[in-house]
Design an enzyme around this catalytic site. Structure first.
Site: not given
Length: 165
Positions: A54, A56, A84, A87
């Site tokens: 992801h 992040e 999410c 993260c």
């Protein structure tokens, strides 16, 4: 003229555009320390075939490498979509001071939508969270992406927002 936070979110939006160019879900992230971008990334789950790739997480890794420390104290993280659970956990563990996100995520967002992990006092760190920064622009980018891959007509961002802000 854009304030600093909106300007930083525009850098995250550019990262999201890179993700889209690569066929990834358009989510981008930048991390700022003392006015300098020290981490920037976009989703790369498809390219890397890694569920943890992801924006992040990748930006946090870059920022930690830049600072030579896993502690990202006194940093600001800007991401185009509400983090999410994974993260949010990485943000807490990295001790990021401030988090700014664009669009809310009704399916996986845990910074106020499904729950609020970042402001949960049971954790040893709680960053300051600012939701909805450039939220319409970030949300439209995601909506357009999913409409395109489903074969529906995309919205025109310039019609909605005028020239690039």
């Amino acid at each position: 003229m854009l304030d600093d936070n909106s300007r930083y979110m525009q850098y995250a939006i550019r990262e999201a555009m890179r993700a889209e160019e690569e066929g990834e879900v358009p989510i981008g992230c930048v991390i700022i320390h003392n006015g300098e971008i020290i981490g920037k990334a976009h989703n790369q789950r498809e390219r890397l075939q890694d569920p943890t790739a992801h924006a992040e997480v990748l930006a946090i890794t870059q920022a930690a490498n830049h600072l030579g420390s896993w502690r990202l104290e006194n940093t600001k993280l800007f991401v185009t979509l509400e983090p999410c659970p994974m993260c949010a956990g990485a943000i807490i563990l990295a001790r990021v001071a401030e988090v700014y996100f664009g669009a809310y995520d009704p399916k996986a967002g845990v910074c106020g939508t499904l729950m609020n992990l970042l402001e949960d006092r049971r954790f040893n760190h709680q960053p300051i969270v600012t939701p909805g920064l450039c939220g319409d622009e970030c949300g439209a980018m995601l909506t357009n992406f999913f409409r395109r891959i489903r074969g529906q007509a995309p919205l025109n961002l310039e019609d909605q927002f005028g020239r690039n802000n």
